[in-house]
Design a protein around this motif. Structure first.
Motif, PDB file in Angstrom:
ATOM      1  N   PRO A 105      30.429  17.323 -12.873  1.00  0.00           N
ATOM      2  CA  PRO A 105      30.010  16.839 -11.549  1.00  0.00           C
ATOM      3  C   PRO A 105      28.646  16.145 -11.560  1.00  0.00           C
ATOM      4  CG  PRO A 105      30.897  19.057 -11.392  1.00  0.00           C
ATOM      5  CD  PRO A 105      30.726  18.769 -12.849  1.00  0.00           C
ATOM      6  N   ILE A 106      27.724  16.605 -12.411  1.00  0.00           N
ATOM      7  CA  ILE A 106      26.420  15.942 -12.510  1.00  0.00           C
ATOM      8  C   ILE A 106      26.584  14.561 -13.133  1.00  0.00           C
ATOM      9  CG2 ILE A 106      24.119  16.072 -13.522  1.00  0.00           C
ATOM     10  CD1 ILE A 106      24.548  18.174 -11.401  1.00  0.00           C
ATOM     11  N   ILE A 107      27.370  14.470 -14.194  1.00  0.00           N
ATOM     12  CA  ILE A 107      27.608  13.180 -14.849  1.00  0.00           C
ATOM     13  C   ILE A 107      28.222  12.191 -13.864  1.00  0.00           C
ATOM     14  CG2 ILE A 107      28.984  12.034 -16.636  1.00  0.00           C
ATOM     15  CD1 ILE A 107      28.683  14.663 -18.283  1.00  0.00           C
ATOM     16  N   GLU A 108      29.204  12.659 -13.099  1.00  0.00           N
ATOM     17  CA  GLU A 108      29.893  11.774 -12.148  1.00  0.00           C
ATOM     18  C   GLU A 108      29.005  11.360 -10.983  1.00  0.00           C
ATOM     19  OE1 GLU A 108      34.557  13.129 -12.571  1.00  0.00           O
ATOM     20  OE2 GLU A 108      33.238  14.305 -11.275  1.00  0.00           O
ATOM     21  N   ALA A 109      27.949  12.120 -10.721  1.00  0.00           N
ATOM     22  CA  ALA A 109      27.061  11.786  -9.605  1.00  0.00           C
ATOM     23  C   ALA A 109      26.141  10.615  -9.921  1.00  0.00           C
ATOM     24  CB  ALA A 109      26.227  13.012  -9.224  1.00  0.00           C
ATOM     25  N   LEU A 110      26.051  10.246 -11.196  1.00  0.00           N
ATOM     26  CA  LEU A 110      25.136   9.189 -11.603  1.00  0.00           C
ATOM     27  C   LEU A 110      25.915   7.916 -11.942  1.00  0.00           C
ATOM     28  CD1 LEU A 110      22.810  11.305 -13.903  1.00  0.00           C
ATOM     29  CD2 LEU A 110      22.287  10.446 -11.621  1.00  0.00           C
ATOM     30  N   PRO A 111      25.516   6.779 -11.398  1.00  0.00           N
ATOM     31  CA  PRO A 111      26.228   5.530 -11.691  1.00  0.00           C
ATOM     32  C   PRO A 111      26.074   5.083 -13.141  1.00  0.00           C
ATOM     33  CG  PRO A 111      24.236   5.091 -10.416  1.00  0.00           C
ATOM     34  CD  PRO A 111      24.412   6.577 -10.432  1.00  0.00           C
ATOM     35  N   ASP A 112      25.178   5.730 -13.881  1.00  0.00           N
ATOM     36  CA  ASP A 112      24.980   5.381 -15.286  1.00  0.00           C
ATOM     37  C   ASP A 112      26.186   5.738 -16.151  1.00  0.00           C
ATOM     38  OD1 ASP A 112      22.005   4.690 -15.235  1.00  0.00           O
ATOM     39  OD2 ASP A 112      22.006   6.684 -14.353  1.00  0.00           O
ATOM     40  N   TYR A 113      27.091   6.587 -15.653  1.00  0.00           N
ATOM     41  CA  TYR A 113      28.144   7.146 -16.491  1.00  0.00           C
ATOM     42  C   TYR A 113      29.528   7.008 -15.857  1.00  0.00           C
ATOM     43  CZ  TYR A 113      24.241   9.653 -18.683  1.00  0.00           C
ATOM     44  OH  TYR A 113      23.064   9.977 -19.320  1.00  0.00           O
ATOM     45  N   ARG A 114      30.526   7.062 -16.739  1.00  0.00           N
ATOM     46  CA  ARG A 114      31.896   7.345 -16.321  1.00  0.00           C
ATOM     47  C   ARG A 114      32.512   8.222 -17.408  1.00  0.00           C
ATOM     48  NH1 ARG A 114      36.177   4.484 -18.554  1.00  0.00           N
ATOM     49  NH2 ARG A 114      35.607   2.894 -20.093  1.00  0.00           N
ATOM     50  N   PRO A 132      18.621  18.211 -10.317  1.00  0.00           N
ATOM     51  CA  PRO A 132      19.818  18.389 -11.135  1.00  0.00           C
ATOM     52  C   PRO A 132      20.193  17.172 -11.954  1.00  0.00           C
ATOM     53  CG  PRO A 132      20.441  18.036  -8.855  1.00  0.00           C
ATOM     54  CD  PRO A 132      18.946  18.161  -8.876  1.00  0.00           C
ATOM     55  N   TYR A 133      19.656  16.006 -11.598  1.00  0.00           N
ATOM     56  CA  TYR A 133      20.054  14.761 -12.249  1.00  0.00           C
ATOM     57  C   TYR A 133      19.135  14.370 -13.408  1.00  0.00           C
ATOM     58  CZ  TYR A 133      21.958  14.568  -7.490  1.00  0.00           C
ATOM     59  OH  TYR A 133      22.564  14.873  -6.299  1.00  0.00           O
ATOM     60  N   ALA A 134      18.002  15.065 -13.563  1.00  0.00           N
ATOM     61  CA  ALA A 134      16.947  14.602 -14.471  1.00  0.00           C
ATOM     62  C   ALA A 134      17.441  14.465 -15.902  1.00  0.00           C
ATOM     63  CB  ALA A 134      15.751  15.546 -14.403  1.00  0.00           C
ATOM     64  N   PHE A 135      18.133  15.488 -16.423  1.00  0.00           N
ATOM     65  CA  PHE A 135      18.524  15.449 -17.828  1.00  0.00           C
ATOM     66  C   PHE A 135      19.382  14.224 -18.119  1.00  0.00           C
ATOM     67  CE2 PHE A 135      21.307  16.077 -21.380  1.00  0.00           C
ATOM     68  CZ  PHE A 135      20.499  16.641 -22.354  1.00  0.00           C
ATOM     69  N   TYR A 136      20.456  14.036 -17.355  1.00  0.00           N
ATOM     70  CA  TYR A 136      21.367  12.930 -17.667  1.00  0.00           C
ATOM     71  C   TYR A 136      20.775  11.568 -17.302  1.00  0.00           C
ATOM     72  CZ  TYR A 136      25.178  15.773 -19.400  1.00  0.00           C
ATOM     73  OH  TYR A 136      25.949  16.602 -20.171  1.00  0.00           O
ATOM     74  N   ARG A 137      19.886  11.537 -16.334  1.00  0.00           N
ATOM     75  CA  ARG A 137      19.191  10.278 -16.044  1.00  0.00           C
ATOM     76  C   ARG A 137      18.320   9.870 -17.240  1.00  0.00           C
ATOM     77  NH1 ARG A 137      16.983  11.812 -11.526  1.00  0.00           N
ATOM     78  NH2 ARG A 137      14.976  12.350 -12.431  1.00  0.00           N
ATOM     79  N   LEU A 138      17.594  10.827 -17.801  1.00  0.00           N
ATOM     80  CA  LEU A 138      16.747  10.548 -18.964  1.00  0.00           C
ATOM     81  C   LEU A 138      17.585  10.245 -20.200  1.00  0.00           C
ATOM     82  CD1 LEU A 138      14.068  13.314 -18.380  1.00  0.00           C
ATOM     83  CD2 LEU A 138      13.729  10.844 -18.143  1.00  0.00           C
ATOM     84  N   MET A 139      18.759  10.876 -20.314  1.00  0.00           N
ATOM     85  CA  MET A 139      19.629  10.598 -21.459  1.00  0.00           C
ATOM     86  C   MET A 139      20.132   9.160 -21.400  1.00  0.00           C
ATOM     87  SD  MET A 139      20.728  12.035 -24.208  1.00  0.00           S
ATOM     88  CE  MET A 139      21.905  11.616 -25.505  1.00  0.00           C
ATOM     89  N   ALA A 140      20.477   8.686 -20.222  1.00  0.00           N
ATOM     90  CA  ALA A 140      20.920   7.296 -20.085  1.00  0.00           C
ATOM     91  C   ALA A 140      19.807   6.340 -20.505  1.00  0.00           C
ATOM     92  CB  ALA A 140      21.357   7.020 -18.655  1.00  0.00           C
ATOM     93  N   ALA A 141      18.581   6.637 -20.106  1.00  0.00           N
ATOM     94  CA  ALA A 141      17.456   5.780 -20.494  1.00  0.00           C
ATOM     95  C   ALA A 141      17.245   5.803 -21.999  1.00  0.00           C
ATOM     96  CB  ALA A 141      16.190   6.231 -19.768  1.00  0.00           C
ATOM     97  N   ALA A 142      17.410   6.972 -22.619  1.00  0.00           N
ATOM     98  CA  ALA A 142      17.242   7.066 -24.069  1.00  0.00           C
ATOM     99  C   ALA A 142      18.281   6.222 -24.799  1.00  0.00           C
ATOM    100  CB  ALA A 142      17.343   8.531 -24.503  1.00  0.00           C
ATOM    101  N   ILE A 143      19.513   6.231 -24.306  1.00  0.00           N
ATOM    102  CA  ILE A 143      20.579   5.446 -24.936  1.00  0.00           C
ATOM    103  C   ILE A 143      20.337   3.954 -24.750  1.00  0.00           C
ATOM    104  CG2 ILE A 143      23.041   4.875 -24.772  1.00  0.00           C
ATOM    105  CD1 ILE A 143      23.518   7.867 -24.108  1.00  0.00           C
TER     106      ILE A 143
END
Length: 349
Positions: free
Chosen positions: A24-33, A297-308
């Motif tokens: 659910p966290i991954i799906e909440a961010l437009p950076d991912y599918r 709740p979004y910080a980890f995956y938001r930062l992971m997208a930036a790292a990639i």
């Protein structure tokens, strides 16, 4: 990857952690599918982006759309799944703990550096509201004499799940201990010494369900504990020093909201989460409420997208996650505190 198109995610594992806490966290961010899920549960295909459902890691890695592999299988399977993903040229997130032994952690760190892939570990409790509040108080007022973090539960019957079986990486210390130790080391650094008391208290439990760990920093102490037979729970996090005390009662509300079926993609999701009850006690004994807001709740995956996409640092340095594994493994073995690995190889060349 430098494009802003969504990053294709392959979710390896679809139990509670995969289906409720990560997806659910991954799906909440437009950076991912979510492009694919490795599971035997057909309902995984009903997620927002209608991911492919596959039965093994080889099938998942054969899907070109998968750029990031998120490993949320039992702890003793983390290494095999993460290694396969890195060798296939994918970026990797591993749910904590990284793996149940230091050698395999080191091998993954080195492999990520060799392949030029981003590797990180989901120590997401670094963004809990109480932890962020504790960190801000320490930054503003100096180090406490005593830090306590206790994660109490009342579960008198041991559920028949892998965490309660005698297998590598099972037990409460590997589970909740990984979070509590990571938070303490993030706040205070590597300790001078440690003492550990780890036990199995419930009938039918096949792995530890109680621990109390003391991390010693000169005369300062960090006491970390979790138990499964505490009906009257104690403060979750506390700072004590010459100016008084600060403590929280209850956990960050995110996990409870996710377990209840709330969607982090809802407008105003974070603002709707309740505060964490917290209090201060001054030197003269006055007790005052000091509620703490929920975390990010979004910080980890938001930062992971930036790292990639940009090569910025991963949200959790895998060397730091490896050092938590080293501490847990030493405590389980009754060995002295090991030295930490230094930041000589950090997930991307």
């Amino acid at each position: 990857m430098t494009t802003s198109s969504p990053i294709g995610v392959g979710l390896v594992g679809y139990g509670l952690a995969g289906a409720v806490l990560h997806a659910p966290i991954i799906e909440a961010l437009p950076d991912y599918r979510i492009a694919a899920v490795m599971t035997s549960r057909a309902e995984a295909a009903e997620r927002r982006d209608a991911p492919a459902v596959v039965s093994d890691i080889e099938a998942l890695l054969a899907i070109d759309a998968v750029e990031l592999v998120v490993v949320v299988t039992p702890n003793d399977l983390h290494f095999a799944h993460a290694e396969a993903a890195l060798r296939a040229g994918r970026h990797v997130v591993i749910d904590k703990p990284m793996t149940p032994d230091v050698d395999t952690c080191d091998r993954l760190i080195d492999l990520a550096a060799e392949t030029g892939r981003v590797l990180s570990v989901y120590h997401n409790r670094r963004w809990d509201g109480d932890f962020l509040a504790a960190r801000a108080r320490i930054a503003a007022g100096g180090l406490p004499a005593l830090y306590e973090a206790r994660w109490d539960r009342f579960r008198p019957e041991a559920a028949q799940v892998w965490r309660n079986t005698p297998r590598p990486g099972a037990g409460l210390f590997w589970d909740l201990g990984a979070h509590l130790i990571d938070q303490a080391v993030t706040l205070f650094g590597w300790p001078d010494r440690m003492t550990a008391d780890i036990a199995t208290q419930r009938e039918g439990a096949g792995a530890d369900d109680y621990f109390e760990l003391s991390l010693q920093y000169g005369e300062r102490r960090a006491i970390l504990s979790a138990a499964t037979l505490v009906a009257a729970t104690r403060p979750h996090m506390a700072l004590h020093g010459v100016a008084g005390s600060w403590w929280t009662e209850g956990l960050d509300p995110l996990e409870a909201a996710l377990r209840a079926g709330r969607r982090p993609s809802e407008p105003g999701f974070v603002a709707s989460l309740p505060d964490i009850p917290a209090f201060t006690a001054t030197a003269d004994g006055e007790r005052l409420p000091a509620p703490v807001s929920a975390g990010d709740p979004y910080a980890f995956y938001r930062l992971m997208a930036a790292a990639i996409r940009t090569g910025s640092p991963p949200p959790v340095d895998p060397v730091e996650a490896r050092n938590i594994v080293a501490l847990i493994a030493a405590a389980h073995a009754g060995a002295p505190l090991p030295p930490p690995r230094l930041h000589d190889s950090v997930g991307r060349v």
